[in-house]
Design an enzyme around this catalytic site. Structure first.
Site, PDB file in Angstrom:
ATOM      1  N   LEU A  21      -1.495  -1.218  -6.913  1.00 11.26           N
ATOM      2  CA  LEU A  21      -2.897  -1.501  -7.164  1.00 11.26           C
ATOM      3  C   LEU A  21      -3.819  -0.458  -6.549  1.00 11.26           C
ATOM      4  O   LEU A  21      -4.790  -0.031  -7.168  1.00 11.26           O
ATOM      5  CB  LEU A  21      -3.251  -2.888  -6.628  1.00 11.26           C
ATOM      6  CG  LEU A  21      -2.569  -4.055  -7.353  1.00 11.26           C
ATOM      7  CD1 LEU A  21      -2.847  -5.368  -6.640  1.00 11.26           C
ATOM      8  CD2 LEU A  21      -3.030  -4.132  -8.805  1.00 11.26           C
ATOM      9  N   HIS A  37       2.373   3.596   0.399  1.00 12.16           N
ATOM     10  CA  HIS A  37       3.426   3.789  -0.589  1.00 12.16           C
ATOM     11  C   HIS A  37       3.047   4.897  -1.571  1.00 12.16           C
ATOM     12  O   HIS A  37       3.865   5.748  -1.917  1.00 12.16           O
ATOM     13  CB  HIS A  37       3.682   2.492  -1.359  1.00 12.16           C
ATOM     14  CG  HIS A  37       4.428   1.462  -0.563  1.00 12.16           C
ATOM     15  ND1 HIS A  37       5.535   1.765   0.186  1.00 12.16           N
ATOM     16  CD2 HIS A  37       4.227   0.129  -0.422  1.00 12.16           C
ATOM     17  CE1 HIS A  37       5.993   0.666   0.769  1.00 12.16           C
ATOM     18  NE2 HIS A  37       5.208  -0.333   0.429  1.00 12.16           N
ATOM     19  N   HIS A  93       7.051  -2.095  -6.445  1.00  9.92           N
ATOM     20  CA  HIS A  93       7.325  -2.256  -5.017  1.00  9.92           C
ATOM     21  C   HIS A  93       8.722  -2.787  -4.781  1.00  9.92           C
ATOM     22  O   HIS A  93       9.481  -2.268  -3.962  1.00  9.92           O
ATOM     23  CB  HIS A  93       6.301  -3.200  -4.389  1.00  9.92           C
ATOM     24  CG  HIS A  93       6.467  -3.349  -2.906  1.00  9.92           C
ATOM     25  ND1 HIS A  93       7.394  -4.217  -2.352  1.00  9.92           N
ATOM     26  CD2 HIS A  93       5.858  -2.736  -1.871  1.00  9.92           C
ATOM     27  CE1 HIS A  93       7.345  -4.123  -1.040  1.00  9.92           C
ATOM     28  NE2 HIS A  93       6.413  -3.238  -0.718  1.00  9.92           N
ATOM     29  N   GLU A 103      16.842  -3.062  -6.696  1.00  5.41           N
ATOM     30  CA  GLU A 103      17.527  -1.890  -7.246  1.00  5.41           C
ATOM     31  C   GLU A 103      17.219  -1.771  -8.731  1.00  5.41           C
ATOM     32  O   GLU A 103      16.949  -2.775  -9.400  1.00  5.41           O
ATOM     33  CB  GLU A 103      19.042  -2.030  -7.039  1.00  5.41           C
ATOM     34  CG  GLU A 103      19.450  -2.004  -5.581  1.00  5.41           C
ATOM     35  CD  GLU A 103      20.952  -2.131  -5.387  1.00  5.41           C
ATOM     36  OE1 GLU A 103      21.633  -2.575  -6.354  1.00  5.41           O
ATOM     37  OE2 GLU A 103      21.443  -1.809  -4.296  1.00  5.41           O
TER      38      GLU A 103
END
Length: 421
Positions: free
Chosen positions: A94, A99, A35, A70
């Site tokens: 998870l 996403h 993430h 990054e």
């Protein structure tokens, strides 16, 4: 990262085996997608797992982040593309929420358009896996040891607390995981809850559990890193422990970098590279109409939301912001520049939109290009989000009207509307 080709594969039965010294995977790399966090410790945990996964698989593993850190996914793919012909994306998420379903596929789709000679496989999330159930059991046992309780003799309740999502499919997996943790173990009960977004919330779950008067309550943060939300779970658990003197309560550690996560990641890598990834489409709010989520149905809508989310992190300034606070523009304008729309003048429309936005004193919008919107022959296509208004057959003069009317004054340009979502 250095390549290791003689490490043993996963010790778990059925797990994948790495490449051998013959260089079977010499032209392949893995991209582990995390993430991303403002806390560098959390980002280092992702990198630590990448090192372990590389040793486990015998394949080079690099790291990319969705946001806040990054390299980004496009940057990571760009650095790998000149050296390999095949990249397998493995997701350190998870559950399958936005996403996994929107943002990562969008980044991969864009990379496929940019690197036509590169094969990209998209792996699934960690999900519900036996290794994770075992890991949670060990996290619970560690808390039990700290509390000096014995689950064989005492009534021990477990509260599994996840972050919470606006995706019912992801939230449903939390409840499934809790049930699997309960089955076959000597817990008095195992309840699931969330620290935000949806219900039941942690404090409500704790109070409900207390009504059964267990000897101890073990709270397990179902998170990878140890950050703001994990500390919030610890604080709420401590408050509960003070409020209910007849119950001993304590919170455990998050999953962290436990080696059993490598078992799961190895399985997800194997599924992706053999094109056997299976997502839970039957309960996906973007695929089927679920009660309360009707407005989320549709791949085009999901893609536009992913674009909006992708852009919304660009202007963040304060490191003290709450997680996922966005300094996003009011409107997002996506212009299809795929082959058919490009031939009809989409690049000129894109530039005219951008210029008109820059010239406007009222407009708060970001204009970006996107790949095919599925309306070939009706373009150039322009989509305005979050309004869900799609314009078709847009020319340069129409672009100025979209800005002066829709973006500046919230008045739809009706004569060029193609559809509304």
């Amino acid at each position: 990262m250095s390549r290791s080709s003689d490490e043993e594969g996963s010790s778990r039965d059925g797990a994948v085996s790495p490449g051998d010294a013959s260089g079977e995977f010499d032209d392949e790399a893995v991209l582990l997608v995390g993430h991303g966090s403002r806390r560098e410790k959390s980002n280092e945990q992702v990198r630590e797992l990448a090192v372990g996964l590389e040793e486990r698989l015998g394949v080079p593993v690099d790291v990319g982040f969705l946001e806040l850190a990054e390299p980004t996914i496009p940057e990571a793919i760009g650095s790998l593309a000149p050296a390999v012909s095949e990249i397998t994306v493995v997701q350190l998420s998870l559950f399958a929420a936005s996403h996994v379903k929107n943002d990562v596929p969008l980044a991969i789709q864009q990379a496929r358009s940019e690197y036509s000679d590169l094969t990209l496989h998209n792996g699934s999330h960690l999900g519900v896996h036996p290794a994770i159930v075992d890991l949670l059991d060990d996290r619970a046992a560690a808390v039990e040891a700290d509390l000096s309780v014995d689950r064989e003799a005492d009534d021990v309740a477990v509260v599994l607390c996840a972050r919470g999502s606006s995706d019912p499919d992801a939230n449903g997996d939390v409840h499934k995981l809790a049930r699997l943790l309960y089955e076959g173990r000597k817990f008095d009960r195992v309840e699931s809850c969330f620290v935000g977004v949806t219900e039941p919330r942690l404090q409500d779950a704790l109070h409900d559990v207390a009504k059964h008067r267990p000897d101890s309550v073990v709270v397990l943060p179902y998170m990878l890193g140890d950050g703001v939300l994990t500390q919030r779970i610890r604080d709420r658990t401590a408050e509960f422990d003070d409020e209910y003197p007849y119950v001993d309560a304590a919170a455990g550690d998050p999953l962290g970098t436990d080696s059993r996560l490598l078992d799961v990641l190895g399985d997800r890598w194997q599924e992706a590279r053999t094109d056997s990834v299976r997502m839970s489409c039957d309960t996906c709010k973007h695929k089927v109409e679920l009660d309360g989520y009707e407005e989320d149905v549709g791949g085009a809508r999901a893609m536009l939301r992913a674009l909006t989310h992708q852009e919304s992190h660009a202007d963040r300034e304060s490191v003290d912001e709450e997680p996922h606070t966005h300094d996003a523009p009011e409107k997002h304008v996506a212009v299809c520049t795929n082959q058919t729309c490009a031939a009809d003048g989409a690049p000129a429309v894109l530039e005219r939109l951008r210029q008109s936005v820059r010239d406007s004193e009222e407009c708060d919008a970001r204009v970006t290009r996107t790949s095919c919107l599925g309306r070939c022959g009706d373009g150039p296509m322009v989509a305005v989000y979050p309004d869900g208004v799609w314009y078709g057959g847009v020319d340069q003069n129409d672009a100025e009207r979209v800005v002066s009317s829709h973006l500046d004054r919230d008045r739809i340009v009706s004569d060029i509307v193609d559809q509304t979502l």
